[in-house]
Design an enzyme around this catalytic site. Structure first.
Site, mmCIF file in Angstrom:
data_model
loop_
_atom_site.group_PDB
_atom_site.id
_atom_site.type_symbol
_atom_site.label_atom_id
_atom_site.label_comp_id
_atom_site.label_asym_id
_atom_site.label_seq_id
_atom_site.Cartn_x
_atom_site.Cartn_y
_atom_site.Cartn_z
ATOM 1 N N HIS A 95 -0.970 -11.199 -4.997
ATOM 2 C CA HIS A 95 0.419 -10.786 -4.794
ATOM 3 C C HIS A 95 1.416 -11.764 -5.425
ATOM 4 O O HIS A 95 2.374 -11.346 -6.081
ATOM 5 C CB HIS A 95 0.720 -10.645 -3.302
ATOM 6 N N ASP A 141 -3.507 -2.941 -5.018
ATOM 7 C CA ASP A 141 -2.456 -3.935 -4.775
ATOM 8 C C ASP A 141 -1.586 -4.138 -6.012
ATOM 9 O O ASP A 141 -0.355 -4.293 -5.904
ATOM 10 C CB ASP A 141 -3.080 -5.271 -4.369
ATOM 11 N N HIS A 177 -9.609 -2.257 -4.705
ATOM 12 C CA HIS A 177 -8.456 -2.610 -3.870
ATOM 13 C C HIS A 177 -7.496 -3.529 -4.616
ATOM 14 O O HIS A 177 -6.268 -3.425 -4.446
ATOM 15 C CB HIS A 177 -8.880 -3.276 -2.566
ATOM 16 N N HIS A 200 0.835 -1.215 0.000
ATOM 17 C CA HIS A 200 0.000 0.000 0.000
ATOM 18 C C HIS A 200 0.862 1.253 0.000
ATOM 19 O O HIS A 200 0.537 2.240 -0.677
ATOM 20 C CB HIS A 200 -0.936 0.000 1.200
#
Length: 307
Positions: free
Chosen positions: A261, A238, A234, A77
């Site tokens: 991720h 990311d 969101h 973030h």
């Protein structure tokens, strides 16, 4: 277009997602060509860590950077905020081994960086521009990248949950769009997973104060969602943060489906490992001319809607 840093140091503290303990960070101005440098202080002394795709040593729950025995967790973030606000050079001093989770979004970091002010430097900003299309796929997950004069993300998520289901969003990155369209979107998770993780000593700092939590039917948080499609927003946040560990800012059009991720980092590692084929290093001010040259060579290329 020149490189940038911040005008003054700023600091914040909060809870670490992994440990559940108070952690602190200080963001300081840095000289030209420094890049983003994490300063890790512990009983072994002071270590300096510059993010790269290869320095990502963990992708469970969040993105963790490491070298040897030293690591810094939950960086995505903050990295997204630096990339989104167009900041090239800072030193980030971290205590506690984690970037504080704050409210689960990048909004606090945007506020910090705006409070610090942004200062232009004299040397030109350099970027990586996609020179030809590149794809990474595993089952339903994929990231398709192609040349583009800007940073654009077309993101699709698909969850078997009535509050999420299939969401998609097209996003063009500028400091203004980052601050208003994705920075406030919070991380999210499922109540059953949170309970399991915390029973096993993981995600000890996770709470309704720093995540959107869903049970089988809907959102548990009393305040509800910040956006109707906060989940896909969101995921874009990311993605920006995970791409920001590239040695230079990336320019391209990215079509992303059901990534996370780990998959983001796989994509970036393979792309940069094959950079001689797929990437060109150009000065940001010359990006449009470079895009035109790529187009003349026969590669399809897009331009931002604002152009």
């Amino acid at each position: 277009m020149q490189q940038t840093t911040i005008q003054k140091s700023v600091k914040c503290s909060g809870i670490g997602l992994h440990s559940g303990r108070k952690v602190e960070l200080v963001i300081r101005p840095a000289g030209e060509d420094t890049g983003i440098v994490f300063v890790l202080k512990n009983e072994n002394g002071t270590r300096f860590l510059s993010p790269t795709p290869e320095s990502v040593v963990g992708t469970g729950l969040a993105t963790t950077l490491g070298e040897g025995r030293d690591s810094i967790a939950t960086v995505e973030h903050l990295m997204a905020a630096l990339r989104g606000m167009g900041i090239d050079n800072v030193q980030i001093e971290v205590s506690g081994g984690e970037v504080p989770i704050m409210d689960g979004s990048a909004a606090s970091f945007v506020f910090l960086l705006k409070s610090a002010g942004i200062r232009r430097q004299s040397r030109p900003r350099r970027v990586f521009m996609l020179a030809k299309p590149f794809s990474h796929r595993n089952g339903d997950k994929y990231i398709n990248a192609r040349p583009y004069d800007g940073f654009r993300v077309d993101y699709v998520i698909d969850f078997d949950h009535p509050m999420i289901a299939r969401q998609q969003l097209r996003f063009e990155l500028t400091p203004e769009s980052f601050a208003t369209e994705v920075a406030k979107a919070r991380t999210f998770g499922f109540l059953r997973d949170v309970e399991y993780l915390q029973k096993n000593g993981l995600a000890l700092g996770g709470s309704l104060d720093n995540a959107v939590v869903l049970d089988e039917y809907g959102v548990v948080n009393a305040e509800g969602l910040r956006y109707e499609n906060e989940f896909v927003r969101h995921k874009i946040l990311d993605f920006i943060g995970d791409m920001a560990v590239s040695p230079l800012p990336l320019m391209g059009h990215f079509e992303v489906c059901c990534s996370g991720h780990a998959f983001n980092n796989e994509f970036l590692r393979i792309l940069t490992e094959n950079g001689a084929t797929y990437l060109r290093t150009v000065e940001a001010s010359a990006a449009r001319a470079a895009a035109a040259a790529i187009q003349e060579e026969g590669e399809a290329i897009g331009v931002p809607a604002m152009a």
